[in-house]
Design a protein around this motif. Sequence first.
Motif, short mmCIF file in Angstrom:
data_model
loop_
_atom_site.label_atom_id
_atom_site.label_comp_id
_atom_site.label_asym_id
_atom_site.label_seq_id
_atom_site.Cartn_x
_atom_site.Cartn_y
_atom_site.Cartn_z
N ASP A 30 0.88 -1.32 -0.04
CA ASP A 30 -0.04 -0.02 0.11
C ASP A 30 0.93 1.33 -0.09
O ASP A 30 1.73 1.47 0.90
CB ASP A 30 -0.98 -0.08 1.17
N MET A 31 0.89 2.04 -1.24
CA MET A 31 1.69 2.97 -1.10
C MET A 31 1.48 4.29 -0.49
O MET A 31 2.24 5.06 0.22
CB MET A 31 1.68 3.64 -2.65
N ALA A 32 0.09 4.40 0.07
CA ALA A 32 -0.37 5.34 1.32
C ALA A 32 0.46 4.86 2.57
O ALA A 32 0.37 5.81 3.20
CB ALA A 32 -1.90 5.21 1.34
N VAL A 33 0.79 3.84 2.78
CA VAL A 33 1.71 3.48 3.99
C VAL A 33 3.18 3.58 3.65
O VAL A 33 3.87 4.30 4.39
CB VAL A 33 1.20 2.02 4.46
N GLY A 79 20.58 -9.62 -9.88
CA GLY A 79 20.96 -10.31 -11.01
C GLY A 79 19.60 -10.48 -12.17
O GLY A 79 19.81 -11.35 -13.06
N ARG A 80 18.28 -9.92 -11.57
CA ARG A 80 17.29 -10.15 -12.31
C ARG A 80 16.58 -9.01 -12.62
O ARG A 80 16.77 -7.76 -12.01
CB ARG A 80 16.26 -11.02 -11.59
N ARG A 81 15.87 -8.72 -13.90
CA ARG A 81 15.10 -7.60 -14.25
C ARG A 81 13.65 -7.60 -13.41
O ARG A 81 13.16 -8.41 -13.07
CB ARG A 81 14.68 -7.65 -15.67
N VAL A 82 13.71 -6.45 -12.83
CA VAL A 82 12.27 -6.34 -11.65
C VAL A 82 11.29 -5.59 -12.54
O VAL A 82 11.62 -4.41 -13.44
CB VAL A 82 12.79 -5.81 -10.48
N ARG A 83 10.21 -5.48 -12.45
CA ARG A 83 8.96 -5.10 -12.84
C ARG A 83 8.18 -4.49 -11.55
O ARG A 83 7.68 -5.05 -10.70
CB ARG A 83 8.15 -5.87 -13.72
N ILE A 84 8.22 -3.00 -11.73
CA ILE A 84 7.23 -2.27 -10.57
C ILE A 84 6.28 -1.26 -11.20
O ILE A 84 6.45 -0.54 -11.96
CB ILE A 84 8.59 -1.68 -9.82
N ILE A 85 5.19 -1.37 -10.40
CA ILE A 85 4.17 -0.49 -10.62
C ILE A 85 4.22 0.58 -9.32
O ILE A 85 3.97 -0.07 -8.27
CB ILE A 85 2.69 -0.99 -10.78
N GLY A 86 4.47 1.64 -9.51
CA GLY A 86 4.55 2.44 -8.33
C GLY A 86 3.73 3.95 -8.68
O GLY A 86 3.92 4.63 -9.67
N GLU A 87 2.83 4.08 -7.63
CA GLU A 87 1.95 5.19 -7.98
C GLU A 87 2.17 6.24 -6.59
O GLU A 87 1.35 5.93 -5.65
CB GLU A 87 0.59 4.72 -7.88
N PRO A 88 3.10 7.07 -6.54
CA PRO A 88 3.25 8.12 -5.62
C PRO A 88 2.38 9.58 -5.59
O PRO A 88 2.47 10.02 -4.62
CB PRO A 88 4.89 8.45 -5.75
N ILE A 89 1.75 9.54 -6.66
CA ILE A 89 0.99 10.84 -6.69
C ILE A 89 -0.59 10.28 -6.88
O ILE A 89 -0.69 9.65 -8.06
CB ILE A 89 1.44 11.68 -7.93
N TRP A 90 -1.38 10.59 -6.37
CA TRP A 90 -2.74 10.36 -6.40
C TRP A 90 -3.70 11.41 -5.86
O TRP A 90 -3.33 12.19 -5.16
CB TRP A 90 -2.98 8.95 -5.90
N CYS A 120 4.47 4.20 -13.57
CA CYS A 120 4.01 5.17 -12.69
C CYS A 120 2.63 5.54 -13.18
O CYS A 120 2.57 6.62 -14.15
CB CYS A 120 4.92 6.36 -12.40
N PRO A 121 1.48 5.28 -12.72
CA PRO A 121 0.14 5.60 -13.06
C PRO A 121 -0.10 7.04 -12.55
O PRO A 121 0.17 7.33 -11.49
CB PRO A 121 -0.76 4.71 -12.67
N TYR A 122 -1.00 7.83 -13.54
CA TYR A 122 -1.33 9.10 -13.16
C TYR A 122 -3.00 9.27 -13.28
O TYR A 122 -3.39 9.02 -14.86
CB TYR A 122 -0.63 10.30 -13.77
N ASP A 123 -3.66 9.60 -12.63
CA ASP A 123 -4.99 9.65 -12.96
C ASP A 123 -5.40 11.14 -13.49
O ASP A 123 -5.56 12.01 -13.21
CB ASP A 123 -5.85 9.84 -11.45
N ALA A 124 -5.23 10.98 -14.94
CA ALA A 124 -5.48 12.28 -15.92
C ALA A 124 -6.79 12.77 -15.53
O ALA A 124 -7.10 14.18 -16.04
CB ALA A 124 -5.00 11.94 -17.20
N ALA A 125 -7.77 12.23 -15.16
CA ALA A 125 -9.05 12.96 -15.17
C ALA A 125 -9.40 13.48 -13.75
O ALA A 125 -10.14 14.44 -13.75
CB ALA A 125 -10.32 11.56 -15.28
N ARG A 126 -8.69 13.17 -12.76
CA ARG A 126 -8.87 13.93 -11.43
C ARG A 126 -7.65 14.68 -10.77
O ARG A 126 -7.91 15.66 -10.27
CB ARG A 126 -9.12 12.66 -10.41
N LEU A 127 -6.65 14.49 -11.39
CA LEU A 127 -5.40 15.15 -10.95
C LEU A 127 -5.21 16.65 -11.49
O LEU A 127 -5.61 16.85 -12.87
CB LEU A 127 -3.93 14.39 -11.33
#
Length: 322
Positions: free
Chosen positions: A72-75, A97-108, A139-146
């Motif tokens: 939970d990014m809010a925490v 040694g491995r490629r990592v895949r991350i979804i990080g949403e710091p701005i909401w 990094c997702p951004y809520d383009a409708a509400r931000l």
Amino acid sequence: MTATSSPPAAASRLDHLGLLYRDAEEYAERCAAFLADGLAAGDPALVAVPGANGDLIRDRLGTGRAEVRFADMAVAGRNPGRIIPGVLLAFAAAHPGRRVRIIGEPIWPGRTGLEYPACAMHEALINVALARHDAIVLCPYDAARLPSDMVEDAWRTHPVMLDGAGRRASPAYGDPVATAADFDVPLPLPPAGAARLVFEGFPDLPGVRAFVAGWADAAGLPSVRRPDVLLAVNELATNTADYTGGPGTLLLWREDAVMVCQIDDQGHLDDPLAGRVPPADSVGRGRGVLVVNELADLVRIHRRPGGTSIRLHFDLGIPPPS
């Protein structure tokens, strides 16, 4: 408090993407597709998004979601300065040694104007802090509400953007360190009634701790937060004594259910990644701001003419006194 750092000279292995979405359906679909591609390639995957957004992704991802770690990014990212060391770099280090895949949403929607400069600075500095890591970060951004200016900033902090038109290089992206510096904006003025203590050198540090403890008692600071506050202020005051040639000023006040601590000194915090990238284990210094980022709920750093101001926020979780 002076330190120096240079962006890595080697070509970056980081793929840092900004995703503009407009509704929950598009959010879930695009995030799940991003993760499915990673699962198919055998990439370790982390989803660090606020609250119920994680449930949207879990539900859409379906089978295979047990292979994805959720936070939970809010925490975990309550303090934006904590995200790079405590979330992104920690996950990469757990999969060497491995490629990592991350979804990080710091701005909401719901992030405050006080938090936002630290959030945007974080987004810019990902491009430096993770440049040597084999990682793809969405990094997702809520383009409708931000607010529109936040969406515009996403184009500045991400080399590549994804939207309804597909994937494309961002024409607004530039030097990430220079972009981060644009968000180093002056702090709101402390209240006139803030408690104030001027200190200088290591001999004054016991007095700093006693001053904070006394103020905490008078303000009714919950006992569960006292060790965090005392340790964080002591780390900053120690940095002032260690790195600067002059006195420091400590200010304490309360804003509703938040305790605020600020230290002003004549030091120059030159390293843009200070407090975000842990120093090597062999280095015995340079962890003060890292510790502070871990303890506080928000850290704002302002490099002003003639010195540095660092402001810490601690959520007391209790109503202000009547």
